[in-house]
Design an enzyme around this catalytic site. Structure first.
Site, PDB file in Angstrom:
ATOM      1  N   HIS A   1       0.990  -1.128  -0.306  1.00 43.86           N
ATOM      2  CA  HIS A   1       0.115  -0.242  -0.292  1.00 43.86           C
ATOM      3  C   HIS A   1       1.117   1.103   0.151  1.00 43.86           C
ATOM      4  O   HIS A   1       1.670   0.653   1.064  1.00 43.86           O
ATOM      5  CB  HIS A   1      -0.558   0.123   0.933  1.00 43.86           C
TER       6      HIS A   1
ATOM      7  N   CYS B   1       0.072   2.521  -4.894  1.00 45.35           N
ATOM      8  CA  CYS B   1      -0.847   4.221  -5.001  1.00 45.35           C
ATOM      9  C   CYS B   1       0.277   5.292  -5.149  1.00 45.35           C
ATOM     10  O   CYS B   1       1.263   5.036  -3.732  1.00 45.35           O
ATOM     11  CB  CYS B   1      -1.524   3.642  -4.555  1.00 45.35           C
TER      12      CYS B   1
END
Length: 325
Positions: A199, A255
């Site tokens: 992440h 991301c």
């Protein structure tokens, strides 16, 4: 008066390149990597950016031999084509500590034949946590296979962090310790590869150096207790202290990764850009401030870095960050 490039070189001695899968405002995704036609992929799921890059590299094995004229532009645009074919809207980017002619040959290994090749590979699935991913361990395994089998990296010069119950856990401290290890060990002529699959996030800027008001982050497995690793931390612990003459390539498959290393130059493979350009958001004053404290911070991690070598053998946006297969 020193030029911009000279000022950057004085503060970032090494040549650093970062391949990222998306803009700061974009999210990345897990993918069914069997559709990317990788040789012997480790499992079905994986990061789309990692899979696309590996497919391009495996399609052109002569890149590893250093006798292929495939350019950065071609590699990144072919990555985007592979992503588009699989339905992903991610736009690969290349950022760098030096201006690169992206129409010249792509290189990810130092020209020095006697240089040591080192790697830090981080894959976080957040096992048992909200926002659990399924492909980040596979990404690390696939990158590790490519580095060892094609690029000649040796296991004893690689640190792997995964939350799989086998490797060292990719905690906040362990990740920074691994970066400190590779910084301390690497000398002029060496090659460094950093791979992060997990992440990524954005948090409010805490020192005023970001025009958009946010720091980009990596999210360690223990982020709920220790927090996130900000782009400022990566600049301080990894980018700034790396020695002159080291060639470091970073693949950030997460991301909001477009400027997570805060590098001064970038190329976006969107079809509208044809050369690397200066990043107008780059903060030279902040880089100089980081330089003042990097040595002190590095010294504080020195002992911890040794523990990584011994033990390994050598959120704000987490729910919406990635697509879970």
């Amino acid at each position: 008066m020193p030029s911009f490039a000279e000022k950057v070189a004085s503060q970032i001695p090494s040549e650093v390149r970062m391949i990222s899968g998306c803009h700061d405002a974009q999210t990345s995704a897990d993918a069914n990597i069997t559709s990317f036609q990788l040789p012997n992929p480790a499992g079905r799921a994986g990061g789309a950016c990692t899979a696309a890059l590996l497919q391009v590299l495996y399609d052109r094995p002569s890149i590893a031999a250093g006798n292929d004229n495939t350019s950065w532009v071609e590699v990144l645009r072919r990555m985007r084509e592979k992503l588009d074919e699989q339905g992903f809207e991610q736009v690969p980017q290349l950022s760098s500590s030096r201006i690169i002619d992206v129409n010249e040959r792509m290189t990810i290994v130092n020209d020095n034949p006697s240089g040591v090749k080192r790697a830090v590979l981080i894959g976080i699935n957040y096992v048992g946590q909200q926002g659990e991913l399924s492909g980040c361990h596979n990404d690390v395994k696939n990158i590790s296979s490519y580095l060892q089998q094609v690029q000649g990296f040796r296991p004893q010069n690689m640190i792997t962090l995964m939350d799989d119950g086998v490797h060292d856990n990719p905690t906040y401290d362990r990740i920074l310790q691994a970066f400190q290890w590779v910084v301390n060990e690497s000398q002029a002529g060496d090659t460094v590869w950093i791979h992060y699959s997990g992440h990524g996030g954005r948090v409010e800027d805490d020192n005023g150096d970001e025009d958009d008001g946010y720091d980009e982050t990596l999210i360690p497995v223990d982020f709920q207790r220790k927090g996130q690793i900000r782009d400022d931390d990566l600049l301080r612990y990894l980018v700034k202290p790396m020695r002159e003459g080291v060639l470091m390539t970073c693949l950030m498959d997460c991301c909001h990764s477009g400027t997570v290393l805060d590098l001064p130059y970038r190329f976006i493979a969107d079809g509208d850009h044809y050369q690397m350009e200066r990043n107008d958001d780059f903060d030279m004053d902040h880089l100089i401030e980081v330089a003042k404290i990097a040595a002190t911070m590095a010294a504080s991690l020195g002992g911890m870095a040794q523990s990584v070598i011994q033990s390994s053998g050598i959120v704000e946006e987490i729910d919406e960050c990635c697509v879970i297969l």
